[in-house]
Design a protein around this motif. Structure first.
Motif, mmCIF file in Angstrom:
data_model
loop_
_atom_site.group_PDB
_atom_site.id
_atom_site.type_symbol
_atom_site.label_atom_id
_atom_site.label_comp_id
_atom_site.label_asym_id
_atom_site.label_seq_id
_atom_site.Cartn_x
_atom_site.Cartn_y
_atom_site.Cartn_z
ATOM 1 N N LEU A 171 -15.865 -29.183 -22.797
ATOM 2 C CA LEU A 171 -16.166 -27.889 -22.279
ATOM 3 C C LEU A 171 -15.757 -27.512 -20.867
ATOM 4 O O LEU A 171 -14.849 -26.678 -20.737
ATOM 5 C CB LEU A 171 -17.813 -27.711 -22.065
ATOM 6 N N LEU A 172 -15.703 -28.566 -20.094
ATOM 7 C CA LEU A 172 -15.287 -28.179 -18.577
ATOM 8 C C LEU A 172 -13.812 -28.240 -18.569
ATOM 9 O O LEU A 172 -13.165 -27.679 -17.800
ATOM 10 C CB LEU A 172 -15.687 -29.230 -17.744
ATOM 11 N N ARG A 177 -9.046 -24.575 -17.875
ATOM 12 C CA ARG A 177 -7.639 -23.852 -18.343
ATOM 13 C C ARG A 177 -7.793 -22.439 -18.213
ATOM 14 O O ARG A 177 -7.245 -21.618 -17.894
ATOM 15 C CB ARG A 177 -7.765 -24.275 -19.976
ATOM 16 N N VAL A 178 -9.305 -21.803 -18.564
ATOM 17 C CA VAL A 178 -9.487 -20.451 -18.405
ATOM 18 C C VAL A 178 -9.447 -20.030 -17.000
ATOM 19 O O VAL A 178 -9.035 -18.987 -16.699
ATOM 20 C CB VAL A 178 -10.845 -20.077 -19.066
ATOM 21 N N LEU A 179 -10.105 -20.822 -16.223
ATOM 22 C CA LEU A 179 -10.225 -20.358 -14.844
ATOM 23 C C LEU A 179 -8.767 -20.421 -13.960
ATOM 24 O O LEU A 179 -8.271 -19.801 -13.002
ATOM 25 C CB LEU A 179 -11.032 -21.263 -14.034
ATOM 26 N N ASP A 180 -7.823 -21.171 -14.543
ATOM 27 C CA ASP A 180 -6.332 -21.385 -13.770
ATOM 28 C C ASP A 180 -5.798 -19.945 -14.234
ATOM 29 O O ASP A 180 -4.653 -19.747 -13.352
ATOM 30 C CB ASP A 180 -5.705 -22.474 -14.430
ATOM 31 N N ILE A 199 -25.397 -24.456 -18.666
ATOM 32 C CA ILE A 199 -24.857 -23.312 -17.656
ATOM 33 C C ILE A 199 -24.754 -23.705 -16.074
ATOM 34 O O ILE A 199 -23.817 -23.393 -15.565
ATOM 35 C CB ILE A 199 -26.389 -22.141 -17.838
ATOM 36 N N LYS A 200 -25.306 -24.972 -15.924
ATOM 37 C CA LYS A 200 -25.292 -25.318 -14.352
ATOM 38 C C LYS A 200 -23.909 -25.781 -14.197
ATOM 39 O O LYS A 200 -23.413 -25.645 -13.101
ATOM 40 C CB LYS A 200 -26.263 -26.355 -14.017
ATOM 41 N N THR A 205 -18.623 -25.413 -11.704
ATOM 42 C CA THR A 205 -17.273 -25.227 -11.712
ATOM 43 C C THR A 205 -16.636 -23.974 -11.353
ATOM 44 O O THR A 205 -15.561 -23.985 -10.627
ATOM 45 C CB THR A 205 -16.884 -25.809 -13.110
ATOM 46 N N SER A 206 -17.010 -22.958 -11.943
ATOM 47 C CA SER A 206 -16.617 -21.433 -11.651
ATOM 48 C C SER A 206 -16.824 -21.157 -10.452
ATOM 49 O O SER A 206 -15.603 -20.550 -9.715
ATOM 50 C CB SER A 206 -17.345 -20.387 -12.625
#
Length: 293
Positions: A171-172, A177-180, A199-200, A205-206
């Motif tokens: 998951l993380l 990858r998405v946040l990059d 969710i936490k 992370t976001s």
């Protein structure tokens, strides 16, 4: 169009017209504050009607009413096992609860509780100045939703970066990858990704990467999501009322036309964003939607 289908459509239209003179049956899984508000609003919208409610275990008689409304996926599944052709609007069903590619009988319409993708992306554009790319995480079971979001992103002139998560331990890594490659994370109806356990970590992370989460629904706002569109019980009942006024759409899948915006000002302040004005955001989204063909 075959003669029997034409006859069915005429019958459905006649039955919907008869609702003003007769009644409406609401089928619910159980009694809650949500069901009470929903039913009270339906009665308010139709003061000339007798709005009756029955729980599934009370074995409602569908043939005794010209039109029915179900609440929740359990009530929808029960309805689909019944032979009655009473026109039925199924409410409080989310995209993740539907079978990919499933079709529904002509006498059933579905009014989703899910946030409309185009609406969520409009909200993200209003909250994040000069937004260009949005990110999306999904499980393999909800891969079928991805085309809905890609189409919505194209309509809004946005790029979309998606990552599929096959196992929880990925998951993380998928999130990183998405946040990059994106400026905001868009949450979707996918309980394998967005749940009380994950969710936490998703939010921490976001936000450590200075990225916000939009959606996926109102309960996630208190957990730390920045903002979302959603339909309250009153919004949902008013959307059902609006469907009553329109020609019957055989087996249609609809999003609520009435909705609200809910934001978390504390999250906005912690990330250096102006506190969202939900009433203003709602007004702007409605205005943009009214301008879309």
């Amino acid at each position: 169009m075959t003669p029997w289908r034409l006859c069915l459509m005429i019958l459905l239209c006649l039955l919907c017209m008869q609702i003003r003179a007769e009644g409406l049956l609401v089928i619910k899984p159980r009694e809650t504050e949500l069901t009470r508000t929903f039913i009270a609003t339906l009665q308010e919208q139709h003061p000339e009607l007798e709005v009756l409610s029955r729980q599934i275990d009370q074995l409602p008689d569908l043939d005794s009413t010209p039109l029915a409304v179900t609440m929740g996926v359990e009530a929808l599944q029960w309805r689909l096992t019944q032979a009655s052709r009473t026109p039925t609007i199924a409410t409080y069903v989310t995209l993740d609860q539907l079978e990919p590619g499933a079709s529904y009988p002509d006498h059933v319409q579905i009014l989703l509780a899910s946030a409309r993708p185009e609406r969520q992306l409009l909200l993200a554009q209003l909250l994040i100045p000069r937004l260009q790319t949005v990110g999306l995480l999904h499980s393999s079971g909800q891969r079928w939703q991805l085309p809905l979001w890609r189409q919505a992103a194209r309509q809004q002139g946005l790029g979309l970066v998606a990552s599929e998560v096959h196992q929880q331990r990925e998951l993380l890594r998928g999130l990183s990858r998405v946040l990059d490659s994106s400026e905001v994370l868009i949450g979707i109806d996918d309980p394998d990704i967005y749940n009380a356990t994950t969710i936490k970590s998703l939010l921490l992370t976001s936000y450590n990467r200075n990225r916000v989460l939009i959606g996926p629904s109102a309960p996630f706002i208190a957990a730390g999501s920045l903002s979302t569109t959603y339909s309250s019980p009153r919004d949902m009942a008013m959307s059902v009322h609006q469907l009553f006024q329109q020609p019957w759409q055989n087996g249609a899948l609809n999003y609520p036309q009435h909705y609200s915006v809910l934001s978390n000002p504390q999250v906005a302040r912690s990330l250096g964003l102006p506190p969202p004005d939900d009433a203003q955001l709602l007004r702007l989204i409605r205005m943009r939607e009214s301008q879309t063909p």
